[in-house]
Structure formats: C-alpha cells, structure tokens
Design a protein around this motif. Structure first.
Motif, short mmCIF file in Angstrom:
data_model
loop_
_atom_site.label_atom_id
_atom_site.label_comp_id
_atom_site.label_asym_id
_atom_site.label_seq_id
_atom_site.Cartn_x
_atom_site.Cartn_y
_atom_site.Cartn_z
N SER A 67 0.87 -1.20 0.03
CA SER A 67 0.06 -0.11 -0.05
C SER A 67 1.10 1.43 -0.13
O SER A 67 2.02 1.23 0.52
N LEU A 68 0.35 2.29 -0.49
CA LEU A 68 1.26 3.54 -0.54
C LEU A 68 0.31 4.94 -0.64
O LEU A 68 -0.75 4.73 -1.40
N PRO A 70 1.08 8.67 -1.61
CA PRO A 70 2.19 9.42 -1.98
C PRO A 70 2.10 10.80 -1.15
O PRO A 70 0.83 11.25 -0.83
N LYS A 85 -5.43 5.53 0.01
CA LYS A 85 -4.10 5.05 -0.30
C LYS A 85 -4.19 3.76 -1.43
O LYS A 85 -5.26 3.38 -1.48
N LYS A 117 -0.68 0.75 -9.23
CA LYS A 117 0.64 0.11 -9.77
C LYS A 117 0.00 -0.53 -10.82
O LYS A 117 0.89 -1.52 -11.50
#
Length: 252
Positions: A67-68, A70, A85, A117
C-alpha cells in the motif's frame, strides 16, 4: 515524514474526505477493526490475502503488492488530500467479474480511476478491450504500472493499446467510447461527485453504454443518485451500475 506529521496528514485527509462526524465514526470503526485484527480468523484472512497477492506478482513477474499514500509534493493537481491509499484489488474477484460482463469487449474502453500500480489494468489486458486507460495522480505509481505492463507476458495480453495517464481524476477527459469504469475506493466523495458529473456530461453529449465496477463502494450513493445509472448488482465487496437497463437511447 515524521510520525507527528504523518498523523496530522492522515487526520487532514480524513476530515476532508469524511467530515468531522465521519472521521469520528471512522476512528471508532478502526478501533473495532483493530480489536478484530488480533483475532485468529482475521489473521488467517490476512495471510490468505497476502499469499494471494504475492502469488499474483510471482506468477506474472510484476510488483502490485503493498500500500502507498504519495506525499503532497508527489502528485499532480490540487486534490491530494482526497486521495485514498493505493492498495491492489482482489485479482480473482475482478477477473471473475470481467469474465461475466455481457458485452463485446472490442467495443469498450476500460478506464481505471486511481490505477496505482496497475493490477486492474493487467487483469483487464487479458480481455480484448478496444483500449485500456489508467488514471493516476502519482507519477511514481504510474511508472510502476508502466513497468508492470512491460513485464506482463505478451501471451496473456489480448489488449495492447494501453495508456497510463498521470492526471487529477477530475481533469481527465472522458473517452467517447462505450465504457467499463473500474473503481477501488480511489478517492473521497467530493472527487467522486466530480467524476460522476464528468461522466454524465459525456454521456449526455454522446449516449452510450457505460458500466461501472465499484469495489469497496464507500460512496456508492453518488452513483445511485446519478439519473443515468441503474444499480444492477450489490454485495459486500462490489456494486455494479449500468446505463443499459434504463434503455436511454441505443447502446452497443
């Protein structure tokens, strides 16, 4: 980002997305979820999910796990605070839904809002869509998605016309083709309203079939309130909307 800064950032985003009462409710829900998180059944579910995601990446030689969120400086547009996220969708569930769509894939463009992604894009490429577009406001995630597609086996790709667009979702120009729109809880309600408004404007100018696959449909009410869409399926994990059943105009 330090710990205090990270917490402050999360609170700001939550207030923007959910409001004060929504944020309080979210804190309560997360407390309950954390308690459940410690139970054996939840631990088993996490292991199964992680193994499934890792298996997907290993099988196809890609990187879609994790998970990300920015940082503000790493995204385009002014709507960073409304972003949710990145987290990859359930690959098995999405593939099954795409397989069951009663459409001629070659007539449709697949659009993934908040493509991250690119897991959903990779799955969609296994079907002969007319073209596939990922919309993502993080260039870092866009680059990962592009790399993933370049690594994805050519033998699995039935659609090679794929574009990853790094832009704010509200600025994205809606394609004039019949559409399959994919959403995995990508952003807050204000942005969802703008996206629905943009799609409606496009639909009004060019009536055609538009199907919305909304996973983790937190703001499904925005679509339910859209006069041009009909809810045709709902479950714990997905809600599907379709213009076709309203018989507005003629659709392909």
């Amino acid at each position: 980002m330090n710990c205090i800064g990270s917490i402050t950032s999360k609170i700001q985003r939550s207030l923007s997305i959910h409001g004060i009462l929504g944020t309080i409710k979210l804190c309560i829900d997360k407390t309950i979820k954390y308690i459940l998180y410690l139970t054996p059944s939840q631990r088993r579910d996490r292991i199964i999910t992680k193994e499934r995601d890792l298996a997907f990446d290993r099988e196809w030689g890609v990187d879609t796990c994790g998970s990300l969120v920015p940082n503000k400086s790493e995204v385009v547009g002014s709507n960073w605070i409304y972003g949710i996220k990145y987290q990859g969708c359930n690959s098995t569930a999405l593939y099954e839904v795409l397989s069951e769509l009663p459409i001629i894939y070659e007539h449709f463009t697949f659009v993934d809002f908040g493509s991250g992604k690119g897991r959903a894009i990779l799955l969609a490429s296994r079907f002969p869509f007319r073209r596939i577009i990922g919309v993502e406001y993080s260039e870092q995630l866009c680059e990962i998605a592009r790399h993933n597609f370049s690594c994805f086996p050519k033998t699995e790709k039935k659609c090679n016309k794929i574009e990853i667009v790094c832009t704010d979702a509200v600025k994205f120009s809606i394609p004039k083709d019949p559409l399959v729109v994919f959403l995995f809880n990508p952003f807050g309600k204000p942005i969802m309203k703008e996206v629905v408004k943009n799609i409606f404007t496009s639909f009004r100018q060019n009536p055609r079939r538009i199907i919305v696959l909304y996973f983790n449909a937190v703001f499904a009410d925005v679509w339910r309130n859209a006069s041009f869409m009909e809810e045709i399926r709902t479950s714990k994990w997905i809600t599907i909307f379709d213009t076709h059943v309203r018989k507005i105009g003629h659709f392909t």
